[in-house]
Design an enzyme around this catalytic site. Structure first.
Site, PDB file in Angstrom:
ATOM      1  N   ASN A 157      67.732  14.163  14.367  1.00 61.40           N
ATOM      2  CA  ASN A 157      69.051  14.777  14.468  1.00 61.40           C
ATOM      3  C   ASN A 157      70.000  13.979  13.576  1.00 61.40           C
ATOM      4  OD1 ASN A 157      71.486  15.862  15.185  1.00 61.40           O
ATOM      5  ND2 ASN A 157      71.249  15.523  17.391  1.00 61.40           N
ATOM      6  N   ARG A 189      66.902  18.987  13.906  1.00 57.94           N
ATOM      7  CA  ARG A 189      67.946  19.778  14.558  1.00 57.94           C
ATOM      8  C   ARG A 189      68.924  20.245  13.489  1.00 57.94           C
ATOM      9  NH1 ARG A 189      71.846  18.232  19.636  1.00 57.94           N
ATOM     10  NH2 ARG A 189      72.845  20.260  19.690  1.00 57.94           N
ATOM     11  N   HIS A 191      74.728  25.187  20.840  1.00 60.43           N
ATOM     12  CA  HIS A 191      74.023  24.501  21.945  1.00 60.43           C
ATOM     13  C   HIS A 191      72.744  25.247  22.341  1.00 60.43           C
ATOM     14  CE1 HIS A 191      77.953  22.388  23.262  1.00 60.43           C
ATOM     15  NE2 HIS A 191      77.173  21.513  22.657  1.00 60.43           N
ATOM     16  N   ARG A 231      87.687  18.389  20.683  1.00 56.20           N
ATOM     17  CA  ARG A 231      87.899  19.730  20.108  1.00 56.20           C
ATOM     18  C   ARG A 231      88.740  20.579  21.063  1.00 56.20           C
ATOM     19  NH1 ARG A 231      81.783  21.099  19.098  1.00 56.20           N
ATOM     20  NH2 ARG A 231      81.220  18.895  19.232  1.00 56.20           N
ATOM     21  N   GLU A 241      67.142  18.520  24.463  1.00 58.23           N
ATOM     22  CA  GLU A 241      67.009  19.309  23.238  1.00 58.23           C
ATOM     23  C   GLU A 241      65.797  18.880  22.419  1.00 58.23           C
ATOM     24  OE1 GLU A 241      70.746  18.008  23.271  1.00 58.23           O
ATOM     25  OE2 GLU A 241      71.804  19.903  22.967  1.00 58.23           O
TER      26      GLU A 241
END
Ligand code: ADP
Length: 388
Positions: A4, A83, A171, A231, A369
């Protein structure tokens, strides 16, 4: 290896061919002059090297590989699963990387300028270092690709949709993992109407039916929906027009504001970290949490409406998996949708935290993940082997 590559960090998990438990988890944080390299092995051993001069992702990746080579002298890497934040309209599942895939992914960089170029850099470095092994791209958008058109479009003239201005949703690797877990452990729930709340530094919700995405709170970018660590979440587009027209802010300044200075950090003026805010006595910290909770409650309602009902609410992500306070406060005002939390179970972080008689099951499922990347990489390797 599951890789990732983010803007300032690089995470790599190493697996053997036939074991789902990672042999090593590597993290290079703060890529730059003061990098920190941490590696955790499956036996609990942990090394940390600070103040590393890893000025680029290439150096960070080389540091990871060198360290792994030190530990396993006969390390023979056979595949890397990457990813990748955006697969656009191109990919509804993971794919083996080819020149064409790279070209398609590059064309999506303008859609995710803060993430996609770094993900692609990770792929390019991995190909440079290991040109002969299988490289697989796994997308955060793929899980949502088949959601209905009404959840895929904005009410803009159609030409914008055709250009790719759509609600992609993100996600997806996390939601795929949760869907797989539900399918294995609670198949009855998996077939039903489930709202999954992935609450971490980045936060979103997904409405699932039969283990497939129907709607998501995130849209064109990873900014929409819930407020996050830094965010903003949902924002009236009129605010952007005002910032551009009246404040004369540039696109770069607005990007910085919305991605890095808003959310929990912007509201609290203290921290983006939920743990810090929970421990703070400041009114602004309490108000930031209040806003987060309120928006989560609203969006559970919106996701349930998209499904026409709700059988289960699943919490995951750093906040969802750990914050008893956030979970119980979100559920407090959702009694009207059959949600009733058992405070003892919630306190214990049990897998099911709703009361036995509640109409809607509330669960805490740690997401993973990397396991989705691992699974997809293995099955694409097997496919490649079978067709070779
Ligand atoms: P990312 O989106 O970067 O993967 P994580 O899923 O790791 O983020 O979530 C990070 C968030 O989880 C932070 O806001 C952190 O404070 C919160 N968190 C982790 N543990 C706890 C805890 N015990 N209580 C409250 N919040 C927690």
């Amino acid at each position: 290896m599951a890789l990732n590559a983010g803007s300032s960090s690089l995470k790599a998990a190493l697996f053997s061919l036939d074991d789902d438990q990672a042999l090593a988890n590597c993290l290079v944080d703060r890529i730059g002059p003061n990098g920190v390299f941490t590696i955790k092995l499956s036996d609990g051993t942990r090394y940390q090297i600070e103040n590393l001069n890893l000025e680029s992702h290439v150096l960070a990746m080389k540091a990871v590989i060198n360290q792994l080579n030190e530990i396993w002298k006969d390390l023979d890497l056979i595949a890397i699963g990457h990813r990748v934040v955006h697969g656009g309209d191109f990919y509804s599942r993971s794919v083996i990387v080819s020149n064409e895939v790279i070209k398609n992914l590059e064309s999506l960089s303008p859609f995710a300028p803060l993430h996609q170029p770094h993900n692609l850099e990770g792929i390019e470095i991995a190909i440079q270092l290991f040109p002969d092994i299988t490289q697989v791209a796994c997308f955060d958008t793929a899980f949502h690709r088949n959601h209905p058109w009404v959840n895929d479009t904005f009410a803009l003239p159609r030409a914008f949709y055709d250009e790719g201005i759509r609600r992609y949703g993100f996600h997806g690797l996390s939601y795929q993992y949760i869907a797989n877990e539900l399918r294995i452990h609670s198949p009855y729930l998996c077939e039903g109407k489930v709202v999954v709340a992935h609450l971490g530094n980045g936060a979103s919700m997904c409405a699932m039916q039969n283990g497939r995405s129907v709607a998501s709170t995130m849209g064109f970018s990873a900014l929409d929906g819930l407020p996050m660590g830094t965010r903003c979440g949902q924002l009236d587009p009129g605010v952007l027009l005002y910032l551009l027209d009246q404040r004369g802010m540039t696109a770069a300044e607005i990007t910085d504001l919305l991605y890095k200075k808003s959310g929990l950090l912007g509201l609290s003026e203290i921290s983006n970290d939920m743990r810090t805010l929970e421990q703070s006595e400041a009114d602004s910290a309490k108000e930031a949490i209040d806003y987060f909770i309120f928006r989560c409650q609203r969006e559970v309602g919106a996701m349930a409406a998209a499904l026409g009902g709700i059988d289960a609410l699943v919490f995951c992500g750093g906040i969802g998996e750990n914050s008893r306070l956030v979970r119980s406060r979100i559920c407090e005002r959702l009694g009207w949708m059959g949600i009733e939390i058992d405070y003892t179970k919630n306190q214990k972080n049990s897998q099911i935290i709703s009361t036995d008689l509640a109409r809607t099951t509330v669960m805490v499922l740690p997401t993973n993940e990397e396991q989705v990347i691992l699974r997809d990489t293995r099955s694409l390797m097997a496919l490649r082997g079978a067709t070779a």
